[in-house]
Design an enzyme around this catalytic site. Structure first.
Site, PDB file in Angstrom:
ATOM      1  N   CYS A 113       0.867  -1.391   0.248  1.00 29.44           N
ATOM      2  CA  CYS A 113       0.269   0.026   0.053  1.00 29.44           C
ATOM      3  C   CYS A 113       0.597   0.723   0.081  1.00 29.44           C
ATOM      4  O   CYS A 113       0.519   2.242  -0.459  1.00 29.44           O
ATOM      5  CB  CYS A 113      -1.004  -0.337   1.293  1.00 29.44           C
ATOM      6  SG  CYS A 113      -2.508  -1.147   1.485  1.00 29.44           S
ATOM      7  N   HIS A 250      -3.296   7.650   2.263  1.00 28.64           N
ATOM      8  CA  HIS A 250      -3.580   6.591   1.372  1.00 28.64           C
ATOM      9  C   HIS A 250      -4.906   6.075   2.184  1.00 28.64           C
ATOM     10  O   HIS A 250      -5.077   6.301   3.916  1.00 28.64           O
ATOM     11  CB  HIS A 250      -2.625   5.330   2.541  1.00 28.64           C
ATOM     12  CG  HIS A 250      -3.186   4.216   1.903  1.00 28.64           C
ATOM     13  ND1 HIS A 250      -2.970   3.378   0.946  1.00 28.64           N
ATOM     14  CD2 HIS A 250      -3.304   2.970   2.617  1.00 28.64           C
ATOM     15  CE1 HIS A 250      -4.013   1.894   0.828  1.00 28.64           C
ATOM     16  NE2 HIS A 250      -4.059   1.495   1.794  1.00 28.64           N
ATOM     17  N   ASN A 280      -9.941  -0.049  -0.292  1.00 30.90           N
ATOM     18  CA  ASN A 280      -8.030   0.097   0.142  1.00 30.90           C
ATOM     19  C   ASN A 280      -8.290  -0.160  -1.826  1.00 30.90           C
ATOM     20  O   ASN A 280      -7.901  -1.710  -2.329  1.00 30.90           O
ATOM     21  CB  ASN A 280      -8.390  -0.380   0.838  1.00 30.90           C
ATOM     22  CG  ASN A 280      -6.427  -0.925   1.333  1.00 30.90           C
ATOM     23  OD1 ASN A 280      -5.608  -0.339   0.739  1.00 30.90           O
ATOM     24  ND2 ASN A 280      -6.247  -0.959   2.353  1.00 30.90           N
TER      25      ASN A 280
HETATM   26  O1  UT7 Z   1      -4.262  -0.295   3.604  1.00 31.41           O
HETATM   27  C1  UT7 Z   1      -3.577  -1.704   3.870  1.00 31.41           C
HETATM   28  C2  UT7 Z   1      -3.685  -0.996   5.527  1.00 31.41           C
HETATM   29  N1  UT7 Z   1      -4.249  -2.064   6.219  1.00 31.41           N
HETATM   30  C3  UT7 Z   1      -5.398  -1.674   6.823  1.00 31.41           C
HETATM   31  O2  UT7 Z   1      -4.566  -0.511   6.924  1.00 31.41           O
HETATM   32  C4  UT7 Z   1      -6.225  -2.012   7.896  1.00 31.41           C
HETATM   33  C5  UT7 Z   1      -6.114  -1.997   8.825  1.00 31.41           C
HETATM   34  N2  UT7 Z   1      -7.357  -2.708  10.314  1.00 31.41           N
HETATM   35  C6  UT7 Z   1      -8.668  -2.197   9.699  1.00 31.41           C
HETATM   36  O3  UT7 Z   1      -8.956  -1.359   8.979  1.00 31.41           O
HETATM   37  C7  UT7 Z   1      -9.985  -2.918  10.353  1.00 31.41           C
HETATM   38  O4  UT7 Z   1      -8.787  -3.143  11.956  1.00 31.41           O
HETATM   39  C8  UT7 Z   1     -10.610  -3.586   9.673  1.00 31.41           C
HETATM   40  C9  UT7 Z   1     -11.820  -2.992   9.255  1.00 31.41           C
HETATM   41  C10 UT7 Z   1      -9.776  -4.819   9.073  1.00 31.41           C
HETATM   42  C11 UT7 Z   1     -11.503  -4.527  11.045  1.00 31.41           C
HETATM   43  O5  UT7 Z   1     -11.877  -3.545  11.688  1.00 31.41           O
HETATM   44  P1  UT7 Z   1     -11.882  -3.671  14.272  1.00 31.41           P
HETATM   45  O6  UT7 Z   1     -12.557  -2.542  14.823  1.00 31.41           O
HETATM   46  O7  UT7 Z   1     -10.838  -3.633  13.865  1.00 31.41           O
HETATM   47  O8  UT7 Z   1     -12.270  -5.284  14.296  1.00 31.41           O
HETATM   48  P2  UT7 Z   1     -12.596  -6.587  14.940  1.00 31.41           P
HETATM   49  O9  UT7 Z   1     -11.055  -7.007  13.343  1.00 31.41           O
HETATM   50  O10 UT7 Z   1     -11.745  -6.150  16.136  1.00 31.41           O
HETATM   51  O11 UT7 Z   1     -13.355  -7.628  14.509  1.00 31.41           O
HETATM   52  C12 UT7 Z   1     -14.454  -6.542  14.889  1.00 31.41           C
HETATM   53  C13 UT7 Z   1     -15.869  -8.091  15.201  1.00 31.41           C
HETATM   54  C14 UT7 Z   1     -15.350  -9.598  14.859  1.00 31.41           C
HETATM   55  O12 UT7 Z   1     -15.962 -10.092  15.047  1.00 31.41           O
HETATM   56  P3  UT7 Z   1     -16.012 -10.569  17.401  1.00 31.41           P
HETATM   57  O13 UT7 Z   1     -14.448 -11.205  17.474  1.00 31.41           O
HETATM   58  O14 UT7 Z   1     -16.119  -9.304  18.099  1.00 31.41           O
HETATM   59  O15 UT7 Z   1     -17.089 -11.612  17.598  1.00 31.41           O
HETATM   60  C15 UT7 Z   1     -15.342  -9.740  13.506  1.00 31.41           C
HETATM   61  O16 UT7 Z   1     -14.706 -10.899  13.568  1.00 31.41           O
HETATM   62  O17 UT7 Z   1     -16.328  -8.133  12.908  1.00 31.41           O
HETATM   63  C16 UT7 Z   1     -15.757  -9.311  13.109  1.00 31.41           C
HETATM   64  N3  UT7 Z   1     -16.001  -9.058  11.910  1.00 31.41           N
HETATM   65  C17 UT7 Z   1     -17.172  -9.052  10.015  1.00 31.41           C
HETATM   66  N4  UT7 Z   1     -18.619  -8.798  11.268  1.00 31.41           N
HETATM   67  C18 UT7 Z   1     -19.134  -8.065   9.888  1.00 31.41           C
HETATM   68  C19 UT7 Z   1     -14.283  -8.864  11.499  1.00 31.41           C
HETATM   69  N5  UT7 Z   1     -15.086  -8.367   9.329  1.00 31.41           N
HETATM   70  C20 UT7 Z   1     -16.387  -8.379   9.415  1.00 31.41           C
HETATM   71  C21 UT7 Z   1     -17.315  -8.452   8.610  1.00 31.41           C
HETATM   72  N6  UT7 Z   1     -18.667  -8.444   8.715  1.00 31.41           N
HETATM   73  N7  UT7 Z   1     -16.471  -8.019   7.235  1.00 31.41           N
END
Ligand code: UT7
Length: 323
Positions: A113, A250, A280
């Site tokens: 990225c 980004h 992204n």
């Molecule tokens: O470009 C390269 C760099 N990449 C990035 O910058 C990405 C960085 N990370 C992020 O943007 C965020 O961490 C995400 C968008 C990927 C995830 O957001 P988050 O607030 O960190 O959520 P999380 O990973 O803590 O997940 C929260 C919950 C989980 O469920 P439990 O364990 O709390 O029951 C996940 O399983 O959300 C669940 N979850 C989803 N639910 C519905 C994860 N993906 C999804 C989804 N739909 N697509």
């Protein structure tokens, strides 16, 4: 002194648009979750006839047209991608050929990225070092081809597209008041390799592989890494966040962008956001956002513009330029 000045910008996105609701039949997700956690509402997905090279070529042609130039005027192409058409030759060389160029030189840059920020810095150094006079700097990706479409934690986040800039070396003034690239800062640290990677490759599995990410872990590091390189370029240029006209980050997650801007003291109205439209797009995200903000008249000649990116590796970097 030679300064690398932006002469034109262009972008290309695939025809097909996928909205958040289109995912609910594929994985256990919702429009509400994707919008609230990421700010993404839609992304473009390449069809079979659309590739990293074809999108890159189209973006390059638009950037050349905006610059009032033709491929004959270009002597360097740096193309940032993690989704090349083939393992080799470089997609940059394919774009060079598609543009009808049999002069100059072209190569790919792989910093995921952060690829566009790395490519822009590399092209700037070639121009200032006298290796090239005018460069096409392209970020082009087809991440849809390396997504695991059964993994809800990654497949909803990424999209395809390409953006390009024409850079020209001019003799003139230096300093933050003059047009062109003022300062760049690049960083990487392989200790974080396993937090964002592709689980295949020519030398390991002999396959292309799929993207794997521990999103929460990447998120935890992102804001600190972004602010680190941004503060470095602002300090070296002798300017402050208040002097900026535009912040073009980004586009991975609206929450990361908001938190970075807040920590850096950059006002909301100076932040260019396109993650809602593109998702992204990795190395394409910064030039796609630049193209949007130039196209609608926000970024104008003479504006002070700050670019930053962070991604797999980890890699991270920032470029400060006067448009
Ligand atoms: O470009 C390269 C760099 N990449 C990035 O910058 C990405 C960085 N990370 C992020 O943007 C965020 O961490 C995400 C968008 C990927 C995830 O957001 P988050 O607030 O960190 O959520 P999380 O990973 O803590 O997940 C929260 C919950 C989980 O469920 P439990 O364990 O709390 O029951 C996940 O399983 O959300 C669940 N979850 C989803 N639910 C519905 C994860 N993906 C999804 C989804 N739909 N697509």
């Amino acid at each position: 002194m030679i300064r690398s000045v932006v002469r034109g910008v262009g972008a290309e996105t695939p025809r097909r648009i996928m909205h958040n609701n289109d995912f609910v039949n594929l994985v256990d997700t919702s429009d509400e979750w994707i919008t609230q956690r990421t700010g993404i509402r839609q992304r473009h997905i390449a069809s079979d006839d659309e590739t990293t090279a074809s999108l890159g070529e189209a973006a390059a042609r638009k950037a050349l047209s905006a610059a009032g130039m033709t491929p004959d005027d270009i002597d360097l192409i740096v193309l940032a991608t993690s989704t090349p058409n083939n393992t080799f030759p470089a997609t940059a060389v394919e774009v060079q050929h598609r543009l009808g160029m049999d002069h100059g030189f072209a190569f790919d840059m792989q910093a995921v990225c952060s690829g566009f920020v790395y490519a822009l810095t590399t092209a700037d150094l070639h121009i200032r070092g006298g290796m090239a006079k005018r460069a096409l700097v392209i970020g082009s990706e087809t991440f849809s081809r390396i997504l695991d479409w059964t993994d809800r934690t990654t497949c909803v986040l990424f999209g395809d597209g390409a953006g390009a800039l024409v850079l020209e070396g001019i003799e003139g003034e230096t300093g933050a008041g003059a047009r062109g690239i003022i300062a760049s800062s690049l960083r990487s640290d392989g200790v974080h390799r396993d937090k964002l990677y592709v689980d295949g490759g020519p030398s390991t599995t002999g396959t292309v592989g799929k993207l794997r990410m521990e999103g929460r872990e990447v998120f935890k590091h992102a804001v600190a890494m972004i602010t680190d390189v941004v503060e470095d370029v602002l300090g070296r240029a002798g300017v402050t966040a208040d002097d900026l006209d535009w912040f073009v980050p980004h586009q991975a997650n609206k929450r990361i962008i908001d938190a970075s801007a807040r920590k850096l003291g950059i006002a909301d109205e100076k932040v260019v956001i396109t993650v809602d439209r593109h998702g992204n797009t990795s190395a394409a995200s910064v030039p796609l956002a630049l193209d949007a903000a130039v196209g609608d008249g926000r970024i104008k000649k003479g504006d002070l513009v700050l670019l930053e990116a962070m991604g797999g590796g980890f890699t991270w970097g920032a470029v400060l330029l006067r448009w």
